[in-house]
Design a protein around this motif. Structure first.
Motif, PDB file in Angstrom:
ATOM      1  N   SER A 120       1.748  -7.834   2.483  1.00 26.53           N
ATOM      2  CA  SER A 120       1.294  -8.341   1.188  1.00 26.53           C
ATOM      3  C   SER A 120      -0.103  -7.833   0.849  1.00 26.53           C
ATOM      4  CB  SER A 120       1.326  -9.870   1.180  1.00 26.53           C
ATOM      5  OG  SER A 120       2.651 -10.327   1.415  1.00 26.53           O
ATOM      6  N   GLN A 121      -0.960  -7.675   1.860  1.00 26.72           N
ATOM      7  CA  GLN A 121      -2.284  -7.087   1.628  1.00 26.72           C
ATOM      8  C   GLN A 121      -2.135  -5.648   1.131  1.00 26.72           C
ATOM      9  OE1 GLN A 121      -3.917  -7.598   5.566  1.00 26.72           O
ATOM     10  NE2 GLN A 121      -5.074  -9.427   4.978  1.00 26.72           N
ATOM     11  N   ILE A 122      -1.310  -4.878   1.798  1.00 22.09           N
ATOM     12  CA  ILE A 122      -1.104  -3.476   1.422  1.00 22.09           C
ATOM     13  C   ILE A 122      -0.548  -3.381   0.003  1.00 22.09           C
ATOM     14  CG2 ILE A 122       0.247  -1.394   1.918  1.00 22.09           C
ATOM     15  CD1 ILE A 122       0.151  -2.356   4.917  1.00 22.09           C
ATOM     16  N   ASN A 123       0.375  -4.281  -0.344  1.00 20.85           N
ATOM     17  CA  ASN A 123       1.019  -4.268  -1.653  1.00 20.85           C
ATOM     18  C   ASN A 123       0.225  -4.997  -2.736  1.00 20.85           C
ATOM     19  OD1 ASN A 123       3.333  -2.764  -0.933  1.00 20.85           O
ATOM     20  ND2 ASN A 123       4.235  -4.569   0.006  1.00 20.85           N
ATOM     21  N   HIS A 124      -0.906  -5.570  -2.377  1.00 19.11           N
ATOM     22  CA  HIS A 124      -1.770  -6.293  -3.320  1.00 19.11           C
ATOM     23  C   HIS A 124      -1.055  -7.460  -3.991  1.00 19.11           C
ATOM     24  CE1 HIS A 124      -4.787  -3.105  -2.967  1.00 19.11           C
ATOM     25  NE2 HIS A 124      -3.748  -2.288  -2.950  1.00 19.11           N
ATOM     26  N   CYS A 125      -0.235  -8.166  -3.222  1.00 12.84           N
ATOM     27  CA  CYS A 125       0.492  -9.307  -3.768  1.00 12.84           C
ATOM     28  C   CYS A 125      -0.286 -10.588  -3.449  1.00 12.84           C
ATOM     29  CB  CYS A 125       1.906  -9.377  -3.202  1.00 12.84           C
ATOM     30  SG  CYS A 125       2.882 -10.691  -3.978  1.00 12.84           S
ATOM     31  N   ALA A 126      -1.104 -11.006  -4.388  1.00 14.02           N
ATOM     32  CA  ALA A 126      -1.965 -12.178  -4.191  1.00 14.02           C
ATOM     33  C   ALA A 126      -1.148 -13.438  -3.909  1.00 14.02           C
ATOM     34  CB  ALA A 126      -2.862 -12.383  -5.405  1.00 14.02           C
ATOM     35  N   LEU A 127      -0.049 -13.607  -4.609  1.00 18.07           N
ATOM     36  CA  LEU A 127       0.795 -14.780  -4.416  1.00 18.07           C
ATOM     37  C   LEU A 127       1.260 -14.868  -2.959  1.00 18.07           C
ATOM     38  CD1 LEU A 127       2.429 -17.178  -5.699  1.00 18.07           C
ATOM     39  CD2 LEU A 127       4.316 -15.551  -5.873  1.00 18.07           C
ATOM     40  N   CYS A 128       1.774 -13.767  -2.429  1.00 20.75           N
ATOM     41  CA  CYS A 128       2.286 -13.769  -1.060  1.00 20.75           C
ATOM     42  C   CYS A 128       1.168 -13.861  -0.026  1.00 20.75           C
ATOM     43  CB  CYS A 128       3.154 -12.536  -0.819  1.00 20.75           C
ATOM     44  SG  CYS A 128       4.719 -12.578  -1.750  1.00 20.75           S
ATOM     45  N   ILE A 129       0.036 -13.218  -0.279  1.00 22.99           N
ATOM     46  CA  ILE A 129      -1.093 -13.341   0.642  1.00 22.99           C
ATOM     47  C   ILE A 129      -1.490 -14.804   0.765  1.00 22.99           C
ATOM     48  CG2 ILE A 129      -3.545 -12.819   1.014  1.00 22.99           C
ATOM     49  CD1 ILE A 129      -2.999 -10.111  -0.434  1.00 22.99           C
ATOM     50  N   ASP A 130      -1.672 -15.457  -0.349  1.00 21.44           N
ATOM     51  CA  ASP A 130      -2.062 -16.867  -0.369  1.00 21.44           C
ATOM     52  C   ASP A 130      -1.032 -17.728   0.359  1.00 21.44           C
ATOM     53  OD1 ASP A 130      -3.767 -19.102  -1.492  1.00 21.44           O
ATOM     54  OD2 ASP A 130      -1.866 -19.568  -2.485  1.00 21.44           O
ATOM     55  N   ALA A 187       3.810   1.302   8.392  1.00 19.36           N
ATOM     56  CA  ALA A 187       4.625   2.499   8.215  1.00 19.36           C
ATOM     57  C   ALA A 187       5.780   2.256   7.245  1.00 19.36           C
ATOM     58  CB  ALA A 187       5.158   2.981   9.566  1.00 19.36           C
ATOM     59  N   ILE A 188       6.451   1.120   7.382  1.00 19.45           N
ATOM     60  CA  ILE A 188       7.578   0.821   6.493  1.00 19.45           C
ATOM     61  C   ILE A 188       7.084   0.495   5.084  1.00 19.45           C
ATOM     62  CG2 ILE A 188       9.429  -0.860   6.033  1.00 19.45           C
ATOM     63  CD1 ILE A 188       9.898  -0.955   9.086  1.00 19.45           C
ATOM     64  N   THR A 189       5.961  -0.177   4.978  1.00 17.66           N
ATOM     65  CA  THR A 189       5.440  -0.583   3.672  1.00 17.66           C
ATOM     66  C   THR A 189       4.941   0.610   2.870  1.00 17.66           C
ATOM     67  OG1 THR A 189       4.868  -2.767   4.519  1.00 17.66           O
ATOM     68  CG2 THR A 189       3.727  -2.065   2.517  1.00 17.66           C
ATOM     69  N   VAL A 190       4.256   1.521   3.509  1.00 19.65           N
ATOM     70  CA  VAL A 190       3.629   2.633   2.793  1.00 19.65           C
ATOM     71  C   VAL A 190       4.565   3.824   2.634  1.00 19.65           C
ATOM     72  CG1 VAL A 190       1.678   4.236   2.776  1.00 19.65           C
ATOM     73  CG2 VAL A 190       1.341   1.874   3.523  1.00 19.65           C
ATOM     74  N   LEU A 191       5.278   4.197   3.667  1.00 19.16           N
ATOM     75  CA  LEU A 191       6.209   5.333   3.647  1.00 19.16           C
ATOM     76  C   LEU A 191       5.599   6.592   3.020  1.00 19.16           C
ATOM     77  CD1 LEU A 191       9.622   3.653   2.719  1.00 19.16           C
ATOM     78  CD2 LEU A 191       8.904   4.500   4.949  1.00 19.16           C
ATOM     79  N   THR A 192       4.350   6.896   3.369  1.00 20.30           N
ATOM     80  CA  THR A 192       3.657   8.045   2.771  1.00 20.30           C
ATOM     81  C   THR A 192       4.323   9.372   3.093  1.00 20.30           C
ATOM     82  OG1 THR A 192       2.128   8.098   4.635  1.00 20.30           O
ATOM     83  CG2 THR A 192       1.405   6.921   2.663  1.00 20.30           C
ATOM     84  N   GLU A 193       4.912   9.477   4.234  1.00 19.60           N
ATOM     85  CA  GLU A 193       5.575  10.719   4.616  1.00 19.60           C
ATOM     86  C   GLU A 193       7.067  10.691   4.287  1.00 19.60           C
ATOM     87  OE1 GLU A 193       3.794  13.323   5.810  1.00 19.60           O
ATOM     88  OE2 GLU A 193       2.042  12.049   5.518  1.00 19.60           O
ATOM     89  N   GLY A 194       7.513   9.585   3.701  1.00 14.44           N
ATOM     90  CA  GLY A 194       8.919   9.460   3.367  1.00 14.44           C
ATOM     91  C   GLY A 194       9.770   8.949   4.509  1.00 14.44           C
ATOM     92  N   PHE A 195       9.138   8.621   5.633  1.00 17.75           N
ATOM     93  CA  PHE A 195       9.867   8.111   6.782  1.00 17.75           C
ATOM     94  C   PHE A 195       8.895   7.359   7.677  1.00 17.75           C
ATOM     95  CE2 PHE A 195       8.366  12.355   7.693  1.00 17.75           C
ATOM     96  CZ  PHE A 195       7.734  12.210   8.927  1.00 17.75           C
ATOM     97  N   VAL A 196       9.448   6.647   8.637  1.00 18.76           N
ATOM     98  CA  VAL A 196       8.629   5.964   9.639  1.00 18.76           C
ATOM     99  C   VAL A 196       8.444   6.938  10.802  1.00 18.76           C
ATOM    100  CG1 VAL A 196       8.542   4.024  11.250  1.00 18.76           C
ATOM    101  CG2 VAL A 196       9.451   3.689   8.939  1.00 18.76           C
TER     102      VAL A 196
END
Length: 162
Positions: A57-67, A109-118
């Protein structure tokens, strides 16, 4: 000469409240998400579950879920110090077990998937400390919180909004 000022328009994403109440508008999807959430965390340590949910939730900037998940982590016995350090867990490794570190690395790794894979190294690190059933549950948990985050962020849900 007088200077006129123009009232500032709020520019924060949640300044005007949520875009829509998706759970009310798509109740079957919401019910399915609740069931998926319950199933995904089965067999996993409740404190670990909350650390994973907070970090994604931090990575995704989801304030509701972080809280929400910080509150749930406290109820699960998590310490304030570990919650505060979660954003920098890689620099504060002495606060997290090898199993937690592996779960957090996999979460990122799963949240960001910058390389398209884990990456294989991240998967191997998790596979070294979780048995196959736990690893499957962990992957399901990470996938589920990412789905919740996307609902929350795309509809602009924030803490304190009904």
């Amino acid at each position: 000469m007088t200077t006129q000022t123009t009232p500032q328009t709020p520019t924060t994403p949640h300044a005007h409240g949520p875009r829509l109440q998706w759970a009310k508008l798509a109740p079957e999807v919401y019910k399915a998400m609740i069931a998926l959430d319950v199933a995904a965390k089965k067999g996993l340590d409740p404190a670990l579950v909350e650390l994973v949910k907070i970090r994604a939730s931090q990575i995704n900037h989801c304030a509701l879920c972080i809280d929400m998940h910080i509150k749930d982590a406290r109820k699960a016995g998590e310490t304030e110090e570990r919650i505060y350090l979660l954003n920098a867990w890689e620099e504060a490794t002495s606060f997290y077990s090898p199993k937690e570190q592996a779960a957090l690395a996999l979460t990122e790794a799963i949240t960001v998937l910058t390389e398209g894979f884990v990456p294989d190294a991240v998967h191997a690190r998790a596979a070294a400390v979780f048995d196959e059933a736990e690893l499957a549950q962990l992957i399901a948990l990470i996938t589920t919180i990412n789905a919740w985050n996307r609902f929350g962020v795309s509809t602009r849900m924030a803490p304190g909004q009904a």
